[in-house]
Design a protein around this motif. Structure first.
Motif, short mmCIF file in Angstrom:
data_model
loop_
_atom_site.label_atom_id
_atom_site.label_comp_id
_atom_site.label_asym_id
_atom_site.label_seq_id
_atom_site.Cartn_x
_atom_site.Cartn_y
_atom_site.Cartn_z
N PHE A 174 -7.81 7.33 -3.23
CA PHE A 174 -7.75 7.62 -1.79
C PHE A 174 -7.30 9.06 -1.61
O PHE A 174 -6.28 9.46 -2.15
N THR A 187 -0.47 4.44 -1.02
CA THR A 187 -1.31 5.64 -1.12
C THR A 187 -1.62 6.16 0.29
O THR A 187 -1.25 5.55 1.28
N LYS A 203 0.43 2.39 11.20
CA LYS A 203 0.60 3.63 10.46
C LYS A 203 0.99 4.68 11.48
O LYS A 203 0.30 4.83 12.49
N LEU A 253 -15.73 4.34 7.70
CA LEU A 253 -14.31 4.06 7.68
C LEU A 253 -13.47 5.27 8.06
O LEU A 253 -12.33 5.14 8.47
N ASP A 285 -12.48 7.39 5.85
CA ASP A 285 -11.62 7.69 4.70
C ASP A 285 -12.37 8.56 3.70
O ASP A 285 -13.55 8.33 3.45
N PHE A 309 -8.76 2.45 -7.05
CA PHE A 309 -9.21 1.15 -6.54
C PHE A 309 -10.63 0.89 -7.01
O PHE A 309 -11.55 1.64 -6.68
N ALA A 349 -0.74 -1.51 -3.79
CA ALA A 349 -1.64 -2.63 -3.51
C ALA A 349 -3.06 -2.13 -3.29
O ALA A 349 -3.33 -0.94 -3.31
N ASP A 350 -3.94 -3.08 -3.06
CA ASP A 350 -5.38 -2.79 -3.00
C ASP A 350 -5.76 -1.93 -1.80
O ASP A 350 -4.94 -1.61 -0.95
N TYR A 351 -7.03 -1.60 -1.75
CA TYR A 351 -7.58 -0.77 -0.68
C TYR A 351 -8.48 -1.64 0.17
O TYR A 351 -9.43 -2.23 -0.35
N GLY A 352 -8.14 -1.75 1.44
CA GLY A 352 -8.95 -2.60 2.30
C GLY A 352 -8.90 -2.14 3.73
O GLY A 352 -8.27 -1.16 4.06
N SER A 353 -9.60 -2.85 4.56
CA SER A 353 -9.55 -2.54 5.99
C SER A 353 -9.83 -3.83 6.73
O SER A 353 -10.18 -4.84 6.12
N SER A 354 -9.70 -3.77 8.04
CA SER A 354 -9.96 -4.98 8.83
C SER A 354 -11.38 -5.47 8.61
O SER A 354 -11.67 -6.65 8.72
N ARG A 397 -7.59 10.54 5.33
CA ARG A 397 -8.48 10.19 6.42
C ARG A 397 -9.35 11.41 6.69
O ARG A 397 -8.89 12.54 6.55
N ILE A 435 0.86 -1.18 0.00
CA ILE A 435 0.00 0.00 0.00
C ILE A 435 0.89 1.23 0.00
O ILE A 435 1.77 1.37 0.86
N GLN A 455 -0.12 -3.53 10.13
CA GLN A 455 -1.15 -2.53 9.91
C GLN A 455 -0.75 -1.19 10.54
O GLN A 455 -1.54 -0.26 10.56
#
Ligand code: AMP
Length: 552
Positions: A397, A269, A522, A379, A381, A315, A291-296, A400, A267, A520
């Motif tokens: 993206f 971005t 940041k 999220l 975001d 994405f 890489a892709d955009y995801g979350s838990s 936040r 990731i 994870q």
């Protein structure tokens, strides 16, 4: 295209993806229906009065939007033993890899597991990425797409970050000819790994030459797993040694040492953008694939144009993976004043709209409802709609959503801070000094309050240069509220605090000691007063403090 390999058929994945994205609206309706049916028995839903309805309108009317804070009581109850479905990881069957087919080989992956622990109620709890690495289907897929990690499992699951990292580097060097790509979940871990390489490369060469693992590795399970891979190999050690000494400032380190690597993947971005220039330095001409955009809570979108530079990565939302809604944020005035707490809403917000109703060029906050978490989760975001792929949107993206820096009427986001730091750090280039990491804080103990920016630098810089950087930072926040307040002295001069080397690593270790996931992690870009331990780490490491002379 990916080769057809056992159990994983790249062409099939792409075909299915095309079919799903062509009918995003229908797929979304069906996905919502499935989520609600599968979770229909959950107490959370029962209490909301949906009465078995599964259509989007009833869903929106009955189910409230939630932030992480709203979910805490539920998470606590689950931890205490209530067996509701809760955050789980999904195996990544990423299709980002399709632009750069890889042959037989391995991946140099900087991945780490975080602590798994039993909750009071006896549930095994851990983070999403750890669940993914633990899952058999993830391991099978990685094997099928020839992307096995160079390091044995003991290294990934060691729980000692420093020992794992050293061994990832060592195992990566041992299989240097086979490595097809370099990966970490978030780009900053790759940068950190190679900064560490700069410090330990001679020890790594020594281990390879002698075939004996450094005494810095003390965990018995890692020692025996890695020792099994080590043989005295003076020839490889010599090659690595001479490559390292021939590099200039470590430019092109990755392709030099891993000559068959085809790209760097992770990731890149959002809050990872500040690490891109250093990553490009290490990668030289190797492509960086975002890489892709995801979350838990669940995966969100795939980067289907991985050849695009990370700065313009988009994405494409996978309409069958969850139910997606978008809160329109037409202008910045809609941003809430939220001092790190996204649940205090001071403005009336527009109603969320559906996946296929978004408009190109506009910005939205993302809400997801997934099979793993059936609530409507904000999220936090902000994304911009870059276009459509078939009938599903491609998201860029932005940042936040929380405003992180605010004293009074000023509003600055994570992105504004990042741009200010980028601008000011250009002034360090003449000194050959880099900003290794940064964060910020609003100091209200002075009257008026002021912004504090913390920098960790790669080496010392002259006072005069730092003073220019500080002025530049202050002027780089161009938000009208900030500029106006600075001019009338309703906000005091910005303060730049230079911290000791290793401070940000201490912060990372602090979070890890609390059970945070390394993969994870940041860096928090704004440290509030309530985060006293991190503030304490920062403030006890200050070498120098400089106040801006801008607006004098
Ligand atoms: P976590 O809560 O640890 O699962 O992290 C999820 C958050 O990571 C998202 O809400 C985003 O803020 C961030 N994130 C995940 N993927 C990306 C991406 N590709 N680009 C930027 N930020 C991302």
């Amino acid at each position: 295209m990916l080769e057809k390999v056992k159990g994983f058929n790249g062409d099939r994945v792409i075909e299915e993806f095309e079919a799903l994205t062509k009918e995003a609206e229908r797929v979304q309706r069906e996905t919502l229906q499935r989520i609600l049916e599968e979770n229909g028995a959950a107490e959370y839903l029962q209490n909301l009065g949906l009465g078995g309805k599964t259509d989007p309108d009833s869903f929106k009317a009955c189910v409230p939007l939630v932030t992480h804070k709203d979910l805490e009581p539920y998470i606590q109850r689950i931890a205490d033993g209530d067996a509701l479905p809760i955050l789980t990881g999904r195996p990544i069957k990423s299709i980002s890899l399709r632009a750069h087919p890889i042959g037989n080989g391995k991946a140099l992956q900087f991945i780490y597991s975080s602590k798994q622990f039993r909750t009071k109620g006896g549930l095994l709890a851990t983070t999403a990425t750890t669940n993914v690495y633990l899952s058999q289907s993830y391991r099978n897929t990685m094997k099928d797409i020839q992307s096995q990690c160079c390091s044995p499992e003991e290294v990934i699951f060691s729980l000692d970050y420093n020992q794992s990292l050293y061994c990832h580097l060592l195992c990566g060097l041992i299989c240097s000819e086979e490595v097809q790509f370099v990966f970490s979940t978030f780009a900053h871990s790759i940068v950190h790994a190679f900064r560490t390489f700069e410090q330990v490369w001679e020890d790594l060469c020594c281990d390879i030459r002698e075939g004996v693992l450094s005494s810095r590795i003390t965990i018995p399970s890692i020692r025996s797993a890695v020792s099994r891979l080590l043989r005295p190999n003076p020839q490889l050690a010599d090659t690595i040694y001479s490559k390292c000494v021939s590099l200039s400032s470590w430019y092109g380190l990755i392709p030099e040492l891993w000559p068959n690597a085809k790209y760097v993947y992770g990731i890149m971005t959002g809050s990872m953008e500040p690490y891109l220039s250093k990553l490009r330095h290490y990668a030289a001409n190797l492509p960086l694939m975002s890489a892709d955009y995801g979350s838990s809570e669940g995966w969100i979108g795939a980067n289907i144009d991985p050849e695009e530079p990370p700065e313009s990565a988009t994405f494409t939302v996978l309409p069958n993976i969850g139910y997606f809604e978008f809160i329109p944020l037409k202008e910045r005035g809609h941003e809430q004043k939220v001092e790190n707490c996204a649940s205090i809403i001071r403005h009336r917000e527009p109603e969320p709209i559906g996946l296929t109703e978004v408009n190109v060029g506009e910005e939205y906050e993302v809400i997801i409802t997934t099979f793993a978490g059936l609530y409507r989760y904000r999220l936090g975001d902000v994304v911009k709609i870059a276009g459509f792929h078939n009938s599903t949107p491609k998201l860029q993206f932005v940042h936040r959503r929380n405003l992180i820096l605010t004293v009074n009427i000023d509003k600055n986001t994570e992105k504004d801070l990042q741009l200010a730091v980028e601008e000011a750090s250009k002034l360090l280039a003449v000194e050959k000094v880099e900003v290794l990491d940064f964060t910020s804080h609003v100091d209200m103990s002075t009257d008026p309050g002021h912004y504090v920016i913390f920098w960790e630098l790669s080496s010392n810089a002259r006072e005069e240069v730092l003073s220019n950087c500080c002025d530049c930072l202050d002027r780089a926040f161009i938000d009208a509220g900030y500029v106006g307040s600075r001019k009338v002295r309703a906000i005091g001069p910005l303060e730049l605090r230079i911290v000791n080397s290793g401070t940000f690593h201490k912060i990372l270790e602090h979070y890890v000691s609390l059970g945070a996931a390394l993969n994870q992690f940041k860096t928090p870009r704004c440290v509030g007063l309530s985060n006293c331990s991190v503030l304490q780490i920062l403030n006890s490491s200050v070498l120098k403090s400089i106040f801006s002379n801008a607006y004098c």
